[in-house]
Design a protein around this motif. Structure first.
Motif, PDB file in Angstrom:
ATOM      1  N   THR A 204     -13.625 -18.779  19.646  1.00 17.95           N
ATOM      2  CA  THR A 204     -14.888 -19.368  19.191  1.00 17.95           C
ATOM      3  C   THR A 204     -15.198 -19.029  17.737  1.00 17.95           C
ATOM      4  O   THR A 204     -16.306 -19.301  17.260  1.00 17.95           O
ATOM      5  CB  THR A 204     -16.051 -18.875  20.078  1.00 17.95           C
ATOM      6  OG1 THR A 204     -16.104 -17.440  20.055  1.00 17.95           O
ATOM      7  CG2 THR A 204     -15.872 -19.345  21.520  1.00 17.95           C
ATOM      8  N   ASN A 205     -14.225 -18.428  17.051  1.00 21.45           N
ATOM      9  CA  ASN A 205     -14.386 -18.080  15.631  1.00 21.45           C
ATOM     10  C   ASN A 205     -15.578 -17.162  15.378  1.00 21.45           C
ATOM     11  O   ASN A 205     -16.358 -17.352  14.449  1.00 21.45           O
ATOM     12  CB  ASN A 205     -14.533 -19.349  14.778  1.00 21.45           C
ATOM     13  CG  ASN A 205     -13.292 -20.210  14.808  1.00 21.45           C
ATOM     14  OD1 ASN A 205     -12.174 -19.718  14.668  1.00 21.45           O
ATOM     15  ND2 ASN A 205     -13.475 -21.516  14.991  1.00 21.45           N
ATOM     16  N   LYS A 206     -15.721 -16.167  16.245  1.00 20.45           N
ATOM     17  CA  LYS A 206     -16.778 -15.178  16.079  1.00 20.45           C
ATOM     18  C   LYS A 206     -16.180 -13.836  15.694  1.00 20.45           C
ATOM     19  O   LYS A 206     -14.975 -13.618  15.810  1.00 20.45           O
ATOM     20  CB  LYS A 206     -17.586 -15.038  17.377  1.00 20.45           C
ATOM     21  CG  LYS A 206     -18.366 -16.284  17.745  1.00 20.45           C
ATOM     22  CD  LYS A 206     -19.128 -16.096  19.047  1.00 20.45           C
ATOM     23  CE  LYS A 206     -19.906 -17.360  19.399  1.00 20.45           C
ATOM     24  NZ  LYS A 206     -20.626 -17.220  20.699  1.00 20.45           N
ATOM     25  N   SER A 207     -17.044 -12.934  15.243  1.00 17.06           N
ATOM     26  CA  SER A 207     -16.599 -11.600  14.868  1.00 17.06           C
ATOM     27  C   SER A 207     -16.794 -10.633  16.021  1.00 17.06           C
ATOM     28  O   SER A 207     -17.543 -10.907  16.963  1.00 17.06           O
ATOM     29  CB  SER A 207     -17.390 -11.102  13.641  1.00 17.06           C
ATOM     30  OG  SER A 207     -17.164 -11.914  12.522  1.00 17.06           O
ATOM     31  N   LEU A 208     -16.121  -9.487  15.929  1.00 20.22           N
ATOM     32  CA  LEU A 208     -16.268  -8.438  16.929  1.00 20.22           C
ATOM     33  C   LEU A 208     -17.194  -7.357  16.399  1.00 20.22           C
ATOM     34  O   LEU A 208     -17.176  -7.018  15.218  1.00 20.22           O
ATOM     35  CB  LEU A 208     -14.904  -7.834  17.260  1.00 20.22           C
ATOM     36  CG  LEU A 208     -13.923  -8.748  17.995  1.00 20.22           C
ATOM     37  CD1 LEU A 208     -12.550  -8.088  18.069  1.00 20.22           C
ATOM     38  CD2 LEU A 208     -14.425  -9.059  19.392  1.00 20.22           C
ATOM     39  N   GLU A 209     -18.020  -6.808  17.286  1.00 16.57           N
ATOM     40  CA  GLU A 209     -18.948  -5.744  16.920  1.00 16.57           C
ATOM     41  C   GLU A 209     -18.771  -4.570  17.868  1.00 16.57           C
ATOM     42  O   GLU A 209     -18.799  -4.739  19.079  1.00 16.57           O
ATOM     43  CB  GLU A 209     -20.390  -6.257  16.998  1.00 16.57           C
ATOM     44  CG  GLU A 209     -21.433  -5.206  16.624  1.00 16.57           C
ATOM     45  CD  GLU A 209     -22.844  -5.752  16.744  1.00 16.57           C
ATOM     46  OE1 GLU A 209     -23.323  -5.869  17.898  1.00 16.57           O
ATOM     47  OE2 GLU A 209     -23.438  -6.096  15.715  1.00 16.57           O
ATOM     48  N   PHE A 210     -18.542  -3.390  17.325  1.00 15.54           N
ATOM     49  CA  PHE A 210     -18.378  -2.189  18.129  1.00 15.54           C
ATOM     50  C   PHE A 210     -19.706  -1.450  18.237  1.00 15.54           C
ATOM     51  O   PHE A 210     -20.454  -1.330  17.271  1.00 15.54           O
ATOM     52  CB  PHE A 210     -17.352  -1.241  17.489  1.00 15.54           C
ATOM     53  CG  PHE A 210     -15.940  -1.738  17.565  1.00 15.54           C
ATOM     54  CD1 PHE A 210     -15.127  -1.395  18.633  1.00 15.54           C
ATOM     55  CD2 PHE A 210     -15.420  -2.544  16.565  1.00 15.54           C
ATOM     56  CE1 PHE A 210     -13.816  -1.848  18.713  1.00 15.54           C
ATOM     57  CE2 PHE A 210     -14.106  -2.999  16.634  1.00 15.54           C
ATOM     58  CZ  PHE A 210     -13.311  -2.650  17.706  1.00 15.54           C
ATOM     59  N   SER A 211     -19.999  -0.947  19.448  1.00 14.70           N
ATOM     60  CA  SER A 211     -21.142  -0.062  19.653  1.00 14.70           C
ATOM     61  C   SER A 211     -20.591   1.335  19.902  1.00 14.70           C
ATOM     62  O   SER A 211     -19.653   1.505  20.681  1.00 14.70           O
ATOM     63  CB  SER A 211     -21.971  -0.525  20.868  1.00 14.70           C
ATOM     64  OG  SER A 211     -22.502  -1.809  20.643  1.00 14.70           O
ATOM     65  N   PHE A 212     -21.179   2.329  19.249  1.00 15.25           N
ATOM     66  CA  PHE A 212     -20.648   3.683  19.347  1.00 15.25           C
ATOM     67  C   PHE A 212     -21.548   4.584  20.185  1.00 15.25           C
ATOM     68  O   PHE A 212     -22.773   4.482  20.139  1.00 15.25           O
ATOM     69  CB  PHE A 212     -20.485   4.288  17.944  1.00 15.25           C
ATOM     70  CG  PHE A 212     -19.439   3.601  17.122  1.00 15.25           C
ATOM     71  CD1 PHE A 212     -18.126   4.032  17.139  1.00 15.25           C
ATOM     72  CD2 PHE A 212     -19.765   2.503  16.344  1.00 15.25           C
ATOM     73  CE1 PHE A 212     -17.150   3.398  16.395  1.00 15.25           C
ATOM     74  CE2 PHE A 212     -18.791   1.850  15.590  1.00 15.25           C
ATOM     75  CZ  PHE A 212     -17.486   2.299  15.616  1.00 15.25           C
ATOM     76  N   GLY A 213     -20.902   5.444  20.970  1.00 17.20           N
ATOM     77  CA  GLY A 213     -21.619   6.388  21.803  1.00 17.20           C
ATOM     78  C   GLY A 213     -22.021   7.624  21.026  1.00 17.20           C
ATOM     79  O   GLY A 213     -21.790   7.724  19.820  1.00 17.20           O
ATOM     80  N   LYS A 214     -22.610   8.614  21.716  1.00 14.77           N
ATOM     81  CA  LYS A 214     -23.085   9.832  21.055  1.00 14.77           C
ATOM     82  C   LYS A 214     -21.957  10.631  20.441  1.00 14.77           C
ATOM     83  O   LYS A 214     -22.129  11.308  19.438  1.00 14.77           O
ATOM     84  CB  LYS A 214     -23.840  10.698  22.072  1.00 14.77           C
ATOM     85  CG  LYS A 214     -25.135  10.061  22.579  1.00 14.77           C
ATOM     86  CD  LYS A 214     -25.846  10.980  23.558  1.00 14.77           C
ATOM     87  CE  LYS A 214     -27.136  10.358  24.048  1.00 14.77           C
ATOM     88  NZ  LYS A 214     -27.838  11.256  25.014  1.00 14.77           N
ATOM     89  N   SER A 215     -20.767  10.546  21.037  1.00 16.65           N
ATOM     90  CA  SER A 215     -19.641  11.316  20.518  1.00 16.65           C
ATOM     91  C   SER A 215     -19.007  10.662  19.295  1.00 16.65           C
ATOM     92  O   SER A 215     -18.141  11.227  18.658  1.00 16.65           O
ATOM     93  CB  SER A 215     -18.573  11.472  21.615  1.00 16.65           C
ATOM     94  OG  SER A 215     -18.046  10.207  21.969  1.00 16.65           O
ATOM     95  N   GLY A 216     -19.456   9.447  19.003  1.00 19.83           N
ATOM     96  CA  GLY A 216     -18.878   8.735  17.860  1.00 19.83           C
ATOM     97  C   GLY A 216     -17.739   7.823  18.239  1.00 19.83           C
ATOM     98  O   GLY A 216     -17.224   7.080  17.407  1.00 19.83           O
ATOM     99  N   ALA A 217     -17.339   7.865  19.509  1.00 19.74           N
ATOM    100  CA  ALA A 217     -16.245   7.008  19.964  1.00 19.74           C
ATOM    101  C   ALA A 217     -16.807   5.644  20.352  1.00 19.74           C
ATOM    102  O   ALA A 217     -17.957   5.542  20.791  1.00 19.74           O
ATOM    103  CB  ALA A 217     -15.551   7.641  21.163  1.00 19.74           C
TER     104      ALA A 217
END
Length: 221
Positions: free
Chosen positions: A197-210
């Motif tokens: 769909t020609n969209k970007s990926l977005e990462f969400s990070f937890g408390k540990s930074g991972a």
């Protein structure tokens, strides 16, 4: 007719591998007790020798992902000379690029495209199990016991309902996938949806930074 290989029952047990008898029963539609009898090559109630029928071998072929024709030869129902070098009505003559998903029934295989459904008799697809092994090369992944989905066609992923859509609105054709496959392919599905769909990926990070989660986001104009 051919001759069964020595210790055919042990060969069936080897094909089952680490799969439990009850899991093999669920996938094949046979009873777990009967599957064990086949592996021992005898009916444990009567001690009579038993040989699986062609219909039983077809079910085991689908459950174990092993070519039906090869099982027929090894069980002695066919000889190699009985197998044509070029199967008629082969699934390889289908344009898999246009197929969105494949459903495997007890007697037929259905191929679904955007506007079409093609059904073929399983008995006529001699090396169907070998064909399934090659589907990944075309972008397909096994999403349930009887469902293979072409990830190149996924446009929307409804994670809560475990549903894959083939249009971005989520109002058109869709399929439901098993929870275990949803967990296994979660990130891969999201990546394919973004690419398709020609969209970007977005990462969400937890408390540990991972990285804790992965989602698609609209591209900025």
């Amino acid at each position: 007719m051919g001759q069964p290989i020595p210790d055919f029952g042990k060969f069936l047990e080897h094909l089952r591998g680490s799969m439990s008898l009850r899991e093999a029963a669920r996938k094949s539609g046979l009873s777990h007790a009967y599957i064990r009898d086949l592996e021992l090559e005898r009916n444990r109630s009567t001690n009579d020798k038993i040989t699986p029928s062609p219909d039983t071998l077809q079910k085991l072929s689908v459950a174990y992902g092993y070519p039906y024709t090869d099982l027929m030869v090894k069980a002695g129902h066919l000889s190699r000379g009985d197998v044509p070098s070029t199967p008629s009505n082969s699934p390889s003559d289908l344009n898999l690029t246009a197929v969105q998903y494949i459903e495997i029934g007890m007697k037929e295989v259905a191929y679904y495209g955007k506007d079409a459904r093609i059904a073929r008799n399983i008995d006529s697809l001699l090396d169907f199990s070998s064909f399934l092994d090659k589907l990944e090369e075309h972008g397909f992944r096994k999403m349930d016991t009887d469902l293979y989905v072409n990830f190149n066609h996924i446009r929307k992923y409804d994670e809560k309902r475990g549903r894959l859509h083939f249009d971005e609105t989520g109002k058109g054709k869709s399929v439901i996938i098993s929870a275990i496959r949803q967990k296994k392919y979660h990130d891969l599905i999201i990546r394919y949806v973004a690419n398709n769909t020609n969209k970007s990926l977005e990462f969400s990070f937890g408390k540990s930074g991972a990285p804790a989660s992965l989602n698609t986001v609209e591209e900025n104009s």
